[in-house]
Design an enzyme around this catalytic site. Structure first.
Site, short mmCIF file in Angstrom:
data_model
loop_
_atom_site.label_atom_id
_atom_site.label_comp_id
_atom_site.label_asym_id
_atom_site.label_seq_id
_atom_site.Cartn_x
_atom_site.Cartn_y
_atom_site.Cartn_z
N LYS A 18 -35.65 33.08 29.58
CA LYS A 18 -35.81 34.16 28.59
C LYS A 18 -36.29 33.59 27.25
CE LYS A 18 -35.36 38.10 26.39
NZ LYS A 18 -36.26 39.23 26.54
N LYS B 20 -33.33 35.79 16.04
CA LYS B 20 -32.26 35.13 16.82
C LYS B 20 -32.86 34.37 17.99
CE LYS B 20 -30.87 37.68 19.95
NZ LYS B 20 -30.68 38.22 21.26
P1 NAD Z 1 -28.96 47.09 20.13
O1 NAD Z 1 -28.49 46.54 18.84
O2 NAD Z 1 -29.79 48.32 20.17
O3 NAD Z 1 -27.71 47.35 21.12
C1 NAD Z 1 -26.56 46.60 21.13
C2 NAD Z 1 -25.39 47.56 21.31
O4 NAD Z 1 -24.20 46.80 21.43
C3 NAD Z 1 -25.21 48.51 20.12
O5 NAD Z 1 -25.12 49.84 20.61
C4 NAD Z 1 -23.91 48.04 19.47
O6 NAD Z 1 -23.16 49.13 18.91
C5 NAD Z 1 -23.20 47.44 20.66
N1 NAD Z 1 -22.21 46.43 20.30
C6 NAD Z 1 -22.36 45.38 19.48
N2 NAD Z 1 -21.23 44.66 19.45
C7 NAD Z 1 -20.36 45.26 20.28
C8 NAD Z 1 -19.04 45.01 20.68
N3 NAD Z 1 -18.37 43.97 20.18
N4 NAD Z 1 -18.46 45.84 21.56
C9 NAD Z 1 -19.14 46.90 22.06
N5 NAD Z 1 -20.40 47.22 21.72
C10 NAD Z 1 -20.99 46.40 20.83
O7 NAD Z 1 -29.72 45.88 20.86
P2 NAD Z 1 -30.74 45.96 22.10
O8 NAD Z 1 -32.12 46.08 21.56
O9 NAD Z 1 -30.24 46.94 23.12
O10 NAD Z 1 -30.60 44.47 22.65
C11 NAD Z 1 -29.45 44.03 23.37
C12 NAD Z 1 -29.75 42.64 23.91
O11 NAD Z 1 -30.90 42.70 24.77
C13 NAD Z 1 -30.07 41.60 22.83
O12 NAD Z 1 -29.56 40.35 23.18
C14 NAD Z 1 -31.59 41.58 22.82
O13 NAD Z 1 -32.09 40.34 22.34
C15 NAD Z 1 -31.90 41.82 24.29
N6 NAD Z 1 -33.19 42.46 24.59
C16 NAD Z 1 -33.65 43.50 23.85
C17 NAD Z 1 -34.89 44.08 24.17
C18 NAD Z 1 -35.47 45.21 23.37
O14 NAD Z 1 -36.67 45.49 23.53
N7 NAD Z 1 -34.72 45.90 22.53
C19 NAD Z 1 -35.62 43.59 25.26
C20 NAD Z 1 -35.09 42.57 26.04
C21 NAD Z 1 -33.87 42.00 25.68
#
Ligand code: NAD
Length: 302
Positions: A171, A239
């Protein structure tokens, strides 16, 4: 019916959990902000008020959280996954985190009789909604086999790439390629705009040649329309490039363009771009070229 505790219902987690409901799993969701849990319930899932409630008695736990400290807190912390899930439970962490943290989690899970896979994804919000993510999986082959029904419900390219942590290493490479692609696309658009070329025509023909890419398909339309709502937040790509640079350094590998793009992302973030989609690298290139007067600044973050 296989039950899944799903923790982290953000941009990616919400549609992934919804696809698991559609695929026939019993999904119990938990998120720090409760509005997201209500949305999952509207899609046919169940609500949990704590991590413990989400993972007690389930067959599989999926986590989709922002960063390494979030996953450490939710999985290893008091009241967390390992303290509450039953022995034998399979933990699939789909978050993008540091490879060494994934290895620590796999070891801690094994010590408590649980099984863990790192299964970060690529494909963005659109891929999560469509259920067409690429899923790169690190961990034991038998655990990968057990996770297949879940992973195939959220992704269309699901590959076991090696032992614990290997999914995160792949990744990191993915994030390096994507950041570099977006930066070059941004530079190309500013370059073309400065020459007065029609950008839509240019993007159409570039997309059909060797320069064509998923980044062009998925990111160019938003850049042309100056829509920078995430999507994938600049904060998250910052990050991820930190993970790339640390892992490259640890392996003694020179990644000069990764360092360069990481600096540009740091600069964009320092100027308030952290909450925007990573395609906002376009704004950064425009600033570097003194072309900010051409910006429709109201488009930022819209
Ligand atoms: P986001 O910030 O939209 O979602 C994260 C969620 O986790 C939020 O709803 C937040 O409230 C929740 N959260 C945070 N801490 C928490 C806790 N302690 N307990 C419960 N809930 C908690 O982020 P995202 O865009 O969905 O990304 C999530 C992961 O996936 C990241 O590691 C990101 O790098 C990866 N990712 C994102 C994408 C993208 O296009 N957005 C694509 C591939 C991978």
């Amino acid at each position: 019916m296989t039950s899944i505790g799903f923790i982290g219902l953000g941009v990616m987690g919400a549609p992934m959990a919804a696809n698991l409901v559609t695929a026939g799993f019993d999904v119990i969701g938990y998120n720090r902000s409760s509005g997201k849990v209500r949305q999952l319930v509207e899609r046919g899932g169940r609500a949990a008020a704590t991590v413990a409630e989400a993972v007690r008695g389930v067959d599989i736990v999926v986590t989709m959280l922002p960063d390494s400290p979030d996953v450490e807190a939710v999985v290893l912390g008091d009241g967390g996954v390992l303290a509450n899930a039953a022995p034998g439970t399979l933990l699939i962490d789909a978050s993008t985190i540091r490879p060494e943290v994934s290895r620590t989690i796999a070891d801690a899970a094994r010590a408590r009789g649980l099984r863990a896979l790192d299964a970060p994804v690529s494909g963005g919000e659109a891929g999560a909604i469509e259920g067409t993510l690429s899923v790169m999986v690190g961990g034991d082959a038998a655990d990968f086999a057990a996770a297949q029904p879940v992973l195939n419900a959220v992704g269309s390219t699901v590959v076991h790439v090696g032992p614990a942590g290997a999914g995160q290493t792949v990744k990191a490479a993915n994030q390096l390629i994507v950041a570099g692609n977006i930066e070059l696309l941004a530079e190309a658009l500013v370059f073309l705009s400065a020459h007065g070329v029609d950008l839509e025509s240019a993007v159409e023909v570039l997309g059909g040649g060797l320069a064509g890419s998923t980044v062009i398909q998925r990111k160019a339309p938003g850049m042309l329309n100056r829509r920078f709502a995430p999507g994938f937040r600049v904060d998250l790509h910052h990050k991820d490039l930190g993970i790339v640079l640390d892992a490259a350094r640890a392996a003694g590998v020179a990644v000069p363009l990764a360092s360069h793009v990481a600096d540009l992302v740091t600069s964009l973030r320092a100027q308030g771009g952290g909450p925007l989609d990573h395609s906002a690298l376009l704004l950064q290139v425009e600033r570097l070229s003194g072309r900010t007067n051409e910006l429709d600044e109201e488009g930022e973050g819209a």
